[in-house]
Motif scaffolding. Structure first.
Motif, PDB file in Angstrom:
ATOM      1  N   LEU A   1      36.326  42.605  48.153  1.00  0.00           N
ATOM      2  CA  LEU A   1      37.348  43.551  48.614  1.00  0.00           C
ATOM      3  C   LEU A   1      38.588  42.831  49.131  1.00  0.00           C
ATOM      4  O   LEU A   1      39.722  43.260  48.878  1.00  0.00           O
ATOM      5  CB  LEU A   1      36.773  44.469  49.689  1.00  0.00           C
ATOM      6  N   ILE A   2      38.392  41.734  49.838  1.00  0.00           N
ATOM      7  CA  ILE A   2      39.525  40.964  50.348  1.00  0.00           C
ATOM      8  C   ILE A   2      40.314  40.361  49.187  1.00  0.00           C
ATOM      9  O   ILE A   2      41.548  40.414  49.172  1.00  0.00           O
ATOM     10  CB  ILE A   2      39.042  39.881  51.331  1.00  0.00           C
ATOM     11  N   LEU A   3      39.608  39.792  48.203  1.00  0.00           N
ATOM     12  CA  LEU A   3      40.299  39.242  47.034  1.00  0.00           C
ATOM     13  C   LEU A   3      41.032  40.338  46.266  1.00  0.00           C
ATOM     14  O   LEU A   3      42.133  40.117  45.756  1.00  0.00           O
ATOM     15  CB  LEU A   3      39.307  38.520  46.119  1.00  0.00           C
ATOM     16  N   TRP A   4      40.449  41.512  46.187  1.00  0.00           N
ATOM     17  CA  TRP A   4      41.100  42.645  45.517  1.00  0.00           C
ATOM     18  C   TRP A   4      42.435  42.960  46.193  1.00  0.00           C
ATOM     19  O   TRP A   4      43.444  43.206  45.541  1.00  0.00           O
ATOM     20  CB  TRP A   4      40.171  43.842  45.550  1.00  0.00           C
ATOM     21  N   ALA A   5      42.437  42.913  47.505  1.00  0.00           N
ATOM     22  CA  ALA A   5      43.655  43.219  48.245  1.00  0.00           C
ATOM     23  C   ALA A   5      44.685  42.088  48.180  1.00  0.00           C
ATOM     24  O   ALA A   5      45.884  42.342  48.161  1.00  0.00           O
ATOM     25  CB  ALA A   5      43.307  43.514  49.703  1.00  0.00           C
ATOM     26  N   LEU A   6      44.220  40.831  48.136  1.00  0.00           N
ATOM     27  CA  LEU A   6      45.126  39.704  48.209  1.00  0.00           C
ATOM     28  C   LEU A   6      45.616  39.180  46.856  1.00  0.00           C
ATOM     29  O   LEU A   6      46.716  38.628  46.781  1.00  0.00           O
ATOM     30  CB  LEU A   6      44.461  38.544  48.980  1.00  0.00           C
ATOM     31  N   MET A   7      44.790  39.317  45.807  1.00  0.00           N
ATOM     32  CA  MET A   7      45.180  38.801  44.490  1.00  0.00           C
ATOM     33  C   MET A   7      46.222  39.725  43.868  1.00  0.00           C
ATOM     34  O   MET A   7      45.977  40.919  43.707  1.00  0.00           O
ATOM     35  CB  MET A   7      43.971  38.716  43.550  1.00  0.00           C
ATOM     36  N   PRO A   8      47.366  39.177  43.485  1.00  0.00           N
ATOM     37  CA  PRO A   8      48.391  40.025  42.858  1.00  0.00           C
ATOM     38  C   PRO A   8      47.996  40.397  41.436  1.00  0.00           C
ATOM     39  O   PRO A   8      47.279  39.662  40.764  1.00  0.00           O
ATOM     40  CB  PRO A   8      49.640  39.147  42.871  1.00  0.00           C
ATOM     41  N   LYS A   9      48.478  41.564  40.980  1.00  0.00           N
ATOM     42  CA  LYS A   9      48.284  41.955  39.598  1.00  0.00           C
ATOM     43  C   LYS A   9      49.191  41.130  38.718  1.00  0.00           C
ATOM     44  O   LYS A   9      50.310  40.786  39.105  1.00  0.00           O
ATOM     45  CB  LYS A   9      48.634  43.431  39.390  1.00  0.00           C
ATOM     46  N   ARG A  10      48.712  40.793  37.540  1.00  0.00           N
ATOM     47  CA  ARG A  10      49.526  40.072  36.574  1.00  0.00           C
ATOM     48  C   ARG A  10      50.573  41.011  36.021  1.00  0.00           C
ATOM     49  O   ARG A  10      50.303  42.167  35.720  1.00  0.00           O
ATOM     50  CB  ARG A  10      48.651  39.529  35.453  1.00  0.00           C
ATOM     51  N   ALA A  11      51.780  40.528  35.875  1.00  0.00           N
ATOM     52  CA  ALA A  11      52.906  41.359  35.439  1.00  0.00           C
ATOM     53  C   ALA A  11      52.746  41.859  34.002  1.00  0.00           C
ATOM     54  O   ALA A  11      53.097  42.986  33.687  1.00  0.00           O
ATOM     55  CB  ALA A  11      54.210  40.596  35.564  1.00  0.00           C
ATOM     56  N   SER A  12      52.232  41.026  33.121  1.00  0.00           N
ATOM     57  CA  SER A  12      52.138  41.459  31.722  1.00  0.00           C
ATOM     58  C   SER A  12      50.739  41.761  31.293  1.00  0.00           C
ATOM     59  O   SER A  12      49.793  41.349  31.764  1.00  0.00           O
ATOM     60  CB  SER A  12      52.716  40.403  30.804  1.00  0.00           C
TER      61      SER A  12
END
Length: 61
Positions: free
Chosen positions: A50-61
């Protein structure tokens, strides 16, 4: 190596396992299997996800 991001495709729930697998060049299925097996053991694995889900940014493409 790529940066640690969550991909838009290849994700099952949030893309955390897929992002980790792509970052280190590991098979996505193996990372998911290791996560599921680790959830059987005592520890904060689900909280870490859950923490990684919140902290990892989504890839732009």
């Amino acid at each position: 190596m790529t940066t640690l991001t969550r991909p838009q495709s290849k994700k099952m729930i949030a893309g955390v396992c897929a992002g980790i697998a792509e970052r280190y060049g590991w098979p996505v299925g193996r990372v998911r299997l290791l996560f599921v097996v680790s959830c059987v053991l005592p520890g904060p694995q689900f909280v870490a996800y859950l923490i990684l889900w919140a902290l990892m940014p989504k890839r732009a493409s």
